[in-house]
Design an enzyme around this catalytic site. Structure first.
Site, PDB file in Angstrom:
ATOM      1  N   GLU A 114       0.835  -1.213   0.000  1.00 42.21           N
ATOM      2  CA  GLU A 114       0.000   0.000   0.000  1.00 42.21           C
ATOM      3  C   GLU A 114       0.861   1.250   0.000  1.00 42.21           C
ATOM      4  O   GLU A 114       2.011   1.226   0.425  1.00 42.21           O
ATOM      5  CB  GLU A 114      -0.977   0.009   1.171  1.00 42.21           C
ATOM      6  CG  GLU A 114      -0.349   0.102   2.531  1.00 42.21           C
ATOM      7  CD  GLU A 114      -1.427   0.113   3.621  1.00 42.21           C
ATOM      8  OE1 GLU A 114      -2.333   0.957   3.535  1.00 42.21           O
ATOM      9  OE2 GLU A 114      -1.352  -0.722   4.526  1.00 42.21           O
ATOM     10  N   LYS A 116       2.556   4.620   1.056  1.00 39.52           N
ATOM     11  CA  LYS A 116       2.942   5.145   2.370  1.00 39.52           C
ATOM     12  C   LYS A 116       2.507   6.601   2.445  1.00 39.52           C
ATOM     13  O   LYS A 116       3.066   7.461   1.774  1.00 39.52           O
ATOM     14  CB  LYS A 116       4.461   5.026   2.531  1.00 39.52           C
ATOM     15  CG  LYS A 116       4.957   5.322   3.924  1.00 39.52           C
ATOM     16  CD  LYS A 116       6.455   4.974   4.019  1.00 39.52           C
ATOM     17  CE  LYS A 116       6.968   5.167   5.440  1.00 39.52           C
ATOM     18  NZ  LYS A 116       6.790   6.538   5.931  1.00 39.52           N
ATOM     19  N   ASP A 118       2.023  10.327   3.597  1.00 44.53           N
ATOM     20  CA  ASP A 118       2.930  11.269   4.243  1.00 44.53           C
ATOM     21  C   ASP A 118       2.143  12.094   5.257  1.00 44.53           C
ATOM     22  O   ASP A 118       1.774  13.226   5.011  1.00 44.53           O
ATOM     23  CB  ASP A 118       3.570  12.165   3.176  1.00 44.53           C
ATOM     24  CG  ASP A 118       4.792  12.876   3.721  1.00 44.53           C
ATOM     25  OD1 ASP A 118       5.218  12.545   4.847  1.00 44.53           O
ATOM     26  OD2 ASP A 118       5.304  13.767   3.030  1.00 44.53           O
ATOM     27  N   TYR A 226      -4.045   1.499   8.814  1.00 46.16           N
ATOM     28  CA  TYR A 226      -3.112   0.649   8.075  1.00 46.16           C
ATOM     29  C   TYR A 226      -2.696  -0.629   8.804  1.00 46.16           C
ATOM     30  O   TYR A 226      -2.056  -1.480   8.211  1.00 46.16           O
ATOM     31  CB  TYR A 226      -1.884   1.430   7.590  1.00 46.16           C
ATOM     32  CG  TYR A 226      -1.008   2.005   8.675  1.00 46.16           C
ATOM     33  CD1 TYR A 226      -0.220   1.196   9.474  1.00 46.16           C
ATOM     34  CD2 TYR A 226      -0.950   3.382   8.867  1.00 46.16           C
ATOM     35  CE1 TYR A 226       0.583   1.727  10.454  1.00 46.16           C
ATOM     36  CE2 TYR A 226      -0.145   3.927   9.849  1.00 46.16           C
ATOM     37  CZ  TYR A 226       0.619   3.094  10.651  1.00 46.16           C
ATOM     38  OH  TYR A 226       1.415   3.617  11.614  1.00 46.16           O
ATOM     39  N   LYS A 315      11.111   3.723  -0.530  1.00 45.18           N
ATOM     40  CA  LYS A 315      10.890   5.166  -0.558  1.00 45.18           C
ATOM     41  C   LYS A 315      10.975   5.691  -1.988  1.00 45.18           C
ATOM     42  O   LYS A 315      11.787   5.237  -2.781  1.00 45.18           O
ATOM     43  CB  LYS A 315      11.948   5.874   0.294  1.00 45.18           C
ATOM     44  CG  LYS A 315      11.955   5.418   1.747  1.00 45.18           C
ATOM     45  CD  LYS A 315      10.846   6.034   2.541  1.00 45.18           C
ATOM     46  CE  LYS A 315      11.321   7.368   3.125  1.00 45.18           C
ATOM     47  NZ  LYS A 315      10.397   7.875   4.138  1.00 45.18           N
ATOM     48  N   CYS A 409      14.104  44.478 -21.924  1.00 40.02           N
ATOM     49  CA  CYS A 409      14.119  43.086 -22.343  1.00 40.02           C
ATOM     50  C   CYS A 409      15.557  42.596 -22.519  1.00 40.02           C
ATOM     51  O   CYS A 409      16.338  43.198 -23.255  1.00 40.02           O
ATOM     52  CB  CYS A 409      13.358  42.907 -23.661  1.00 40.02           C
ATOM     53  SG  CYS A 409      13.499  41.234 -24.318  1.00 40.02           S
ATOM     54  N   CYS A 412      15.945  41.818 -26.529  1.00 40.31           N
ATOM     55  CA  CYS A 412      15.874  42.821 -27.588  1.00 40.31           C
ATOM     56  C   CYS A 412      15.963  44.247 -27.063  1.00 40.31           C
ATOM     57  O   CYS A 412      15.876  45.197 -27.840  1.00 40.31           O
ATOM     58  CB  CYS A 412      14.583  42.644 -28.381  1.00 40.31           C
ATOM     59  SG  CYS A 412      13.128  43.156 -27.461  1.00 40.31           S
ATOM     60  N   CYS A 427       7.951  41.778 -22.281  1.00 41.59           N
ATOM     61  CA  CYS A 427       8.680  42.580 -23.248  1.00 41.59           C
ATOM     62  C   CYS A 427       7.659  43.128 -24.238  1.00 41.59           C
ATOM     63  O   CYS A 427       6.764  42.418 -24.681  1.00 41.59           O
ATOM     64  CB  CYS A 427       9.680  41.682 -23.969  1.00 41.59           C
ATOM     65  SG  CYS A 427      10.297  42.406 -25.491  1.00 41.59           S
ATOM     66  N   CYS A 433      11.398  41.179 -31.161  1.00 39.27           N
ATOM     67  CA  CYS A 433      12.046  40.413 -30.099  1.00 39.27           C
ATOM     68  C   CYS A 433      12.235  38.980 -30.580  1.00 39.27           C
ATOM     69  O   CYS A 433      11.262  38.272 -30.825  1.00 39.27           O
ATOM     70  CB  CYS A 433      11.192  40.446 -28.842  1.00 39.27           C
ATOM     71  SG  CYS A 433      11.966  39.600 -27.456  1.00 39.27           S
TER      72      CYS A 433
HETATM   73 ZN   LIG Z   1      12.239  41.423 -26.105  1.00 36.81          ZN
END
Ligand SMILES: [Zn+2]
Length: 677
Positions: A114, A116, A118, A226, A315, A409, A412, A427, A433
């Site tokens: 089964e 595990k 957490d 469990y 694990k 940017c 560009c 941008c 660009c």
């Molecule tokens: Zn740009």
């Protein structure tokens, strides 16, 4: 007080517990919340009038008094041991070899597998079927008495669902919080200005250890049984799996993915299968637990040190790891979004080596308070891009430095912009660009824009990668590069000719298509048409001030700003001029193109459902030609809804608002009346 009251209380408690079990354990609600509340109120009412008849398992008894002191420490009847871990398949095979040797067999061993969970391990003691004590795992030997808090969890049975309960039964289980419950809780905390939790496990731990059970009751906790830790006066089935099925019948939630495996090779398959499902599960799991299924065999195998010999936890690779941020880069996405990316000292997490993690945006950098040089926790779950989860402030080196978000940017050098209310910074370069180039070009050639057939996404990618096109003007220069095109993969004489013809044909266009093709942010088709109608010429649009733009229907301050920004970048103007130079042209547009005289001007239409004679876009075009406005959603301002087949919520809404509704035949008649077909 009469017997009838006692009977009714009895009946209500049984019924409510059954509903609660269906809802909280089986995930199959039997009644609506309202009905449950109604019966619950009736019960409370009766109980207040007859406190002597209150049953211990009454749902009203889940939230008890606040204990006066802290939690007392109580010894476990049988210690809650930890499990040995396996980190790879080999270690599992070794485990099985040891077992076979100890038992002295070559035959396959049956296991119970089964996920595990957490969460936090707890132990629940039932005496004659009634919950009398709930403890945390603590150090395994003794835990804290958190009975009142555990009682508030709806999936913890207060009374076992059996006529013949064991005199003593100790059930072990994991208390956890679902991912959805965790999100909700954090959202509420955030809205209330409170502290949020790091992960579901911390949230579950914090919730379980509240001193006031009323607070725990508000937390979305779940218990999953469990194992059986201890029992008296009851013959437990000789199978771990069967014991859990038994627990399930008595009212406990057990993990639905639990299964019996006939061999170790089935166990390995199970691991592979659950690993795949893991990201999609609504709760965190950190591995798989394998237990020898036979209790007789378990007893033969016994314990070593503080762990049973007959069980092991395989694990999953850790999803979180600690590493250091070497630098922060800024990437420009296809739509111009600037994303800060942390360059990391490579670290192994969730099975792969990670050297970059996203920081999302500027707000996230501020929220984390992250600096270059910081040690951070990296989180990677499933296929998700690794992200920086937390900064370890106590480890911050002296030479760490702040992250400076760029002012232009990085690709560009165009201006950046942030729309109010959006976290993303973009941008404004658009066409110029290179990071946004492919996307802009794909938009430019689209059907509703310049409509260049044959220039698909893949071909654009290829042409940009080869440096053959960098901007829309280059597309028209392909006309002189037939030889190069012919040399490309999958490009025969015929497809190249077709492509060049459609490029040539696209030179003859319309102004509104041209404006739309430029890909100015938030200038869609309708806005492009509105601009064209209002300004009549490209020059006028380029020269328009913000005030001029605001006079156009549909243009608000943000769109006006986008348009101004776009045309104030000289590179964009160069492209527009370049396109005209290579021959892109359109017929003259008359200023304010008789807008007021158009038959449907001032009327707003919404189209929904499936139409037999045209696509919705085609119909939209025709209506716009007649001066109508076509919008995507029904509101009080809608003049008429055009409903095709399978019209859904928009139709209902229009009916509710008393808006005119037209079917397809009626629309065709309307169009014909005005000479459009
Ligand atoms: Zn740009």
């Amino acid at each position: 007080m009469s017997d009838t009251t006692a009977n009714r209380i009895n009946q209500l408690v049984r019924q409510l517990n059954e509903y609660s079990y269906a809802y909280h354990v089986k995930d199959e609600p039997l009644v609506s919340d309202a009905e449950y509340d109604h019966l619950y109120q009736e019960l409370i009412h009766l109980e207040q009038a007859a406190p002597n008849f209150i049953l211990p398992e009454s749902p009203s008894q889940r939230v008890g008094e606040k204990p006066s002191g802290g939690f007392e420490t109580v010894a476990h009847t049988v210690p809650m041991l930890s499990l040995d871990n396996a980190f790879d398949n080999q270690q599992l095979l070794d485990f099985e070899q040891r077992l076979k040797k100890l038992i002295g067999t070559e035959e396959e061993i049956t296991y119970c597998c089964e996920p595990k969970l957490d969460g936090l391990a707890v132990s629940l003691r039932y005496e004659n079927g009634l919950l009398v004590q709930g403890l945390t795992r603590g150090d395994g030997v003794a835990g804290e008495n958190i009975t009142s808090n555990l009682k508030t969890i709806r999936s913890v049975p207060i009374r076992l669902n059996t006529e013949t309960p064991p005199p003593v039964l100790e059930v072990r289980g994991e208390v956890y919080m679902t991912k959805a419950g965790f999100e909700r809780l954090n959202q509420q905390a955030e809205e209330a200005g409170g502290k949020t939790f790091v992960n579901p496990r911390n949230a579950a731990a914090g919730s379980l250890r509240q001193l006031d059970p009323a607070l725990t009751a508000k937390r979305p906790l779940v218990l999953c049984a469990y194992s059986i830790g201890y029992t008296e006066g009851w013959q437990q089935p000789d199978s771990h799996y069967d014991s859990l099925i038994n627990m399930s019948e008595w009212g406990f939630r057990i993990n639905p993915l639990m299964t019996r495996a006939e061999s170790m090779s089935d166990c390995l398959d199970y691991y592979a299968r659950i690993s795949q499902q893991r990201p999609k599960l609504d709760y965190d799991i950190d591995g798989i637990v394998y237990k020898v299924d036979s209790l007789t065999l378990q007893q033969t195998l016994g314990f070593i040190a503080r762990a049973p010999r007959w069980a092991i936890a395989r694990k999953f690779p850790a999803e979180e790891a600690i590493t250091q941020i070497i630098d922060v880069d800024f990437q420009v996405g296809r739509t111009g979004a600037i994303t800060p990316v942390a360059r990391l000292e490579p670290v192994f997490v969730a099975g792969v080596t990670v050297s970059n993690a996203t920081l999302h945006n500027r707000d996230e950098i501020d929220r984390l308070g992250v600096q270059i040089g910081d040690f951070v926790a990296i989180h990677r779950a499933g296929d998700v891009i690794p992200k920086v989860a937390k900064v370890l402030l106590d480890k911050r080196p002296e030479q760490s430095r702040e992250v400076h978000f760029p002012t232009e940017c990085p690709v560009c050098s165009s201006e950046l912009e942030q729309i109010t209310g959006e976290a993303v910074i973009r941008c404004t370069g658009g066409l110029i660009c290179s990071a946004q180039r492919k996307q802009s070009l794909k938009h430019f050639v689209a059907r509703k824009a310049m409509d260049i057939e044959g220039l698909g996404d893949k071909l654009i990618d290829q042409l940009v990668d080869l440096g053959l096109i960098n901007n829309p003007v280059d597309i028209y220069r392909l006309i002189d590069k037939k030889d190069i095109l012919l040399s490309l993969e999958r490009m025969g004489e015929k497809s190249v000719d077709n492509l060049l013809t459609s490029i040539e044909n696209s030179k003859t266009t319309e102004l509104h298509r041209f404006i739309y093709a430029l890909g100015i942010r938030e200038v869609g088709e309708a806005t492009a048409r509105a601009l064209t109608g209002h300004f009549a010429s490209l020059d006028n649009i380029i020269k328009a001030t913000s005030d001029d733009l605001l006079n156009v229907d549909d243009v608000g301050p943000i769109v006006a700003q986008h348009i101004r920004r776009f045309f104030s970048q000289s590179a964009n103007v160069d492209i527009v001029e370049g396109l005209i130079e290579v021959g892109v042209h359109w017929p003259d547009v008359e200023k304010n193109q008789t807008v007021t005289e158009q038959p449907l001007s001032g009327l707003s239409y919404v189209i929904t459902g499936t139409l037999a004679n045209f696509s919705r876009d085609e119909l939209k075009d025709k209506l716009i030609q007649l001066g109508a406005k076509v919008s995507g959603s029904v509101s009080a301002k809608t003049h008429c809804l055009i409903a095709g087949e399978k019209a859904g919520s928009k139709l209902t809404k229009a009916q509710d608002l008393g808006i005119d509704i037209m079917d397809e035949t009626a629309v065709i008649t309307l169009l014909e009346q005005h000479g459009v077909s």
